[in-house]
Design an enzyme around this catalytic site. Structure first.
Site, PDB file in Angstrom:
ATOM      1  N   GLU A  80     -49.747   1.008 113.984  1.00 24.02           N
ATOM      2  CA  GLU A  80     -48.704   0.051 114.354  1.00 24.02           C
ATOM      3  C   GLU A  80     -48.113  -0.619 113.121  1.00 24.02           C
ATOM      4  O   GLU A  80     -46.913  -0.915 113.074  1.00 24.02           O
ATOM      5  CB  GLU A  80     -49.284  -0.989 115.315  1.00 24.02           C
ATOM      6  N   THR A 103     -41.455   3.933 120.323  1.00 20.61           N
ATOM      7  CA  THR A 103     -42.422   3.058 120.994  1.00 20.61           C
ATOM      8  C   THR A 103     -43.425   3.903 121.760  1.00 20.61           C
ATOM      9  O   THR A 103     -43.108   5.010 122.210  1.00 20.61           O
ATOM     10  CB  THR A 103     -41.732   2.077 121.955  1.00 20.61           C
ATOM     11  N   TYR A 104     -44.633   3.393 121.853  1.00 15.99           N
ATOM     12  CA  TYR A 104     -45.672   4.007 122.675  1.00 15.99           C
ATOM     13  C   TYR A 104     -46.046   3.064 123.817  1.00 15.99           C
ATOM     14  O   TYR A 104     -47.030   3.281 124.502  1.00 15.99           O
ATOM     15  CB  TYR A 104     -46.899   4.319 121.815  1.00 15.99           C
ATOM     16  N   ASN A 105     -45.236   1.978 123.960  1.00 10.45           N
ATOM     17  CA  ASN A 105     -45.456   0.965 124.996  1.00 10.45           C
ATOM     18  C   ASN A 105     -46.864   0.379 124.919  1.00 10.45           C
ATOM     19  O   ASN A 105     -47.508   0.134 125.940  1.00 10.45           O
ATOM     20  CB  ASN A 105     -45.193   1.542 126.393  1.00 10.45           C
ATOM     21  N   THR A 106     -47.320   0.177 123.695  1.00 10.89           N
ATOM     22  CA  THR A 106     -48.632  -0.437 123.488  1.00 10.89           C
ATOM     23  C   THR A 106     -48.528  -1.545 122.441  1.00 10.89           C
ATOM     24  O   THR A 106     -47.635  -1.525 121.588  1.00 10.89           O
ATOM     25  CB  THR A 106     -49.664   0.596 123.002  1.00 10.89           C
ATOM     26  N   THR A 119     -41.891  -3.288 124.071  1.00 14.51           N
ATOM     27  CA  THR A 119     -41.855  -3.878 122.727  1.00 14.51           C
ATOM     28  C   THR A 119     -40.448  -3.991 122.161  1.00 14.51           C
ATOM     29  O   THR A 119     -40.276  -4.306 120.983  1.00 14.51           O
ATOM     30  CB  THR A 119     -42.716  -3.041 121.758  1.00 14.51           C
ATOM     31  N   CYS A 164     -41.423   1.758  91.008  1.00 13.49           N
ATOM     32  CA  CYS A 164     -42.251   2.638  91.834  1.00 13.49           C
ATOM     33  C   CYS A 164     -42.606   3.904  91.061  1.00 13.49           C
ATOM     34  O   CYS A 164     -41.920   4.928  91.147  1.00 13.49           O
ATOM     35  CB  CYS A 164     -41.511   3.001  93.132  1.00 13.49           C
TER      36      CYS A 164
END
Length: 489
Positions: free
Chosen positions: A460, A383-386, A395, A130
């Site tokens: 995401e 999480t954004y619950n999407t 999720t 790297c």
């Protein structure tokens, strides 16, 4: 900002009159009449990532006040805002935790001197070729007073650091092979020995930069314009921009929107959501499998994970600039799996981060255990619950499958988890990406990044990379801390 010095070139051959090359604005035209002959560097990449459009990354800090505040604090503390932070800015809660932990490891009071910390960072990042992280810490190493001779190669560093090479190699590629004998050799090396506190600090740094190298490659992070590999002095071929636009990175108005495969991937999110729903119904309705069956499912998934091909391309050969910072460049995860050797099972019930590793780190390197725990929890529970365009989605099942699959590749088993769920939730292209990014990150390609979760947002996919990075770091830490505990007892 901290600037790396650009390589010296033949000035006479590289000077050019800007008026001969580009359409220019009135301000630049006045300067050009003086025939200054100034070499203008311009960025090689289109923003912080090769995988994510620049406009999406920059938009985050404009609309999210918390992200903007974190960026300002980071710049005030470090004198720079690197591209890793810009990409992590999609998730400001996590970014804040990450930057606090990294700042503490590198800058605050601790067992190791500042130049040792940056040199260990170089060693760890070099293990995965790297160059982005290596160059970053080469500059920092010099700034804190490190001896430039050490940068000629690991054999030019003190014997104490050279002895860390074996631990670096094993942790990066095959942490399950680490034993208390490896620890004993470091702690009882006479005048070159490590203290327990120093070794804990070194282990945390090694695992931090191994996993950060995974994130760097997994998100296609590009060098900043002032860093090696981040700029060029070659004149651009564009004619519609002034040179001052190019120098400020404004010459990249066009972004390729690859819609290839969108039609055939239509509905992938709905299919995944339906599988999650069915698995939840099965959990509620069916009797729990026996421990023998659960163990069998784990062993089956572990064996299958060894057979997942990590990349399509040729073996990556590290450059001399990188390979001089570590030993045995041929050593890697792929060689291990090719020989078909068995990865032993590490039962979390016998040694876990929560019950064992956390307290050991906190005892020998105060506050760091707490910071690491917060960072692990932040990544795991974020999480954004999407899911893509769908809202109000739980999720947790998917996040747990991703985390446990990574630990499974390292032989780590949770007795209460049904590993049969992994094949239901993670398809082959996603598994290839995960394994490459975690085990051989230098082979991660844009094609691999684009081939999984095509309907999901870039934010995401960055979240996925945070999960992969933290799960990998915790897996390495578990093996290292268990070996240290066995030595101590």
């Amino acid at each position: 900002m901290r600037h790396a010095v650009a390589p010296a070139e033949n000035v006479e051959n590289n000077y050019f009159a800007v008026t001969d090359l580009l359409k220019i604005c009135s301000h630049c035209k006045r300067l050009s009449k003086k025939d200054l002959g100034v070499r203008i560097p311009r960025p090689l990449g289109n923003g912080p990532s090769r995988f994510i459009p620049e406009k999406e990354i920059l938009q985050v800090s404009k609309v999210d006040a918390r992200t903007q505040s974190i960026f300002e604090d980071a710049f005030a503390a470090l004198g720079r805002l690197d591209n890793i932070s810009l990409v992590m800015g999609f998730h400001p809660q996590y970014l804040g935790s990450f930057l606090r932990t990294q700042h503490y490891l590198l800058q605050m009071d601790g067992p190791l001197s500042l130049h040792y910390r940056h040199y260990i960072g170089i060693m760890a990042a070099a293990r995965h070729q790297c160059s982005y992280l290596v160059n970053l810490h080469v500059n920092d190493f010099i700034q804190v007073g490190g001896d430039p001779k050490w940068l000629n190669g690991l054999d030019g560093a003190p014997q104490k650091l050279q002895q860390l090479g074996e631990l670096n190699k094993i942790l990066a590629h095959r942490p399950w092979l680490l034993t208390k004998e490896h620890i004993e050799r470091l702690l009882k090396a006479e005048e070159h020995s490590w203290s327990l506190a120093e070794l804990i600090h070194a282990v945390v740094l090694l695992t931090h930069y191994h996993s950060l190298a995974s994130f760097t490659f997994g998100c296609g992070i590009t060098p900043e314009i002032h860093c090696n590999g981040g700029h060029t002095f070659r004149p651009p071929s564009l004619s519609q921009y002034c040179v001052c636009d190019i120098a400020n990175g404004n010459g990249h108005a066009y972004h390729h929107n690859d819609s290839l495969g969108n039609q055939e991937m239509c509905g992938e999110v709905e299919v995944l959501m339906e599988r999650m729903k069915q698995l939840q119904e099965c959990r509620d309705e069916e009797e729990e499998a026996s421990q023998e069956e659960m163990a069998t499912r784990f062993e089956r998934e572990k064996t299958e994970s060894m057979l997942v091909v990590t990349a399509e391309d040729e073996e990556c050969v590290p450059s001399r600039d990188i390979s001089r910072h570590f030993e045995d460049p041929s050593y890697g995860y792929k060689d291990f799996s090719r020989r078909g050797e068995h990865v032993p099972t590490f039962r979390v019930q016998d040694y876990s981060w929560e019950d064992h590793g956390f307290s050991l780190v906190n005892r020998l390197y105060p506050d760091v255990g707490q910071m690491l725990d917060e960072k692990f929890q932040m990544a795991y529970n974020l999480t954004y619950n999407t899911m893509a365009t769908h809202k109000d989605v739980d999720t947790s099942m998917l996040r747990r499958a991703i985390w446990n699959y990574i630990h499974c590749m390292f032989g780590i088993r949770y007795d209460d988890y049904d590993y049969g769920e992994i094949n239901q939730l993670l398809d082959r292209s996603f598994k290839i990406y995960i394994k490459t990014m975690v085990c051989s990150p230098e082979k991660t390609t844009k094609r691999m990044y684009e081939s999984f979760w095509r309907q999901f947002q870039h934010s995401e996919k960055v979240h996925v990379n945070l999960l992969l990075m933290e799960a990998r770091m915790q897996a390495e830490l578990l093996y290292a801390l268990r070996a240290i505990t066995r030595y101590m007892t």
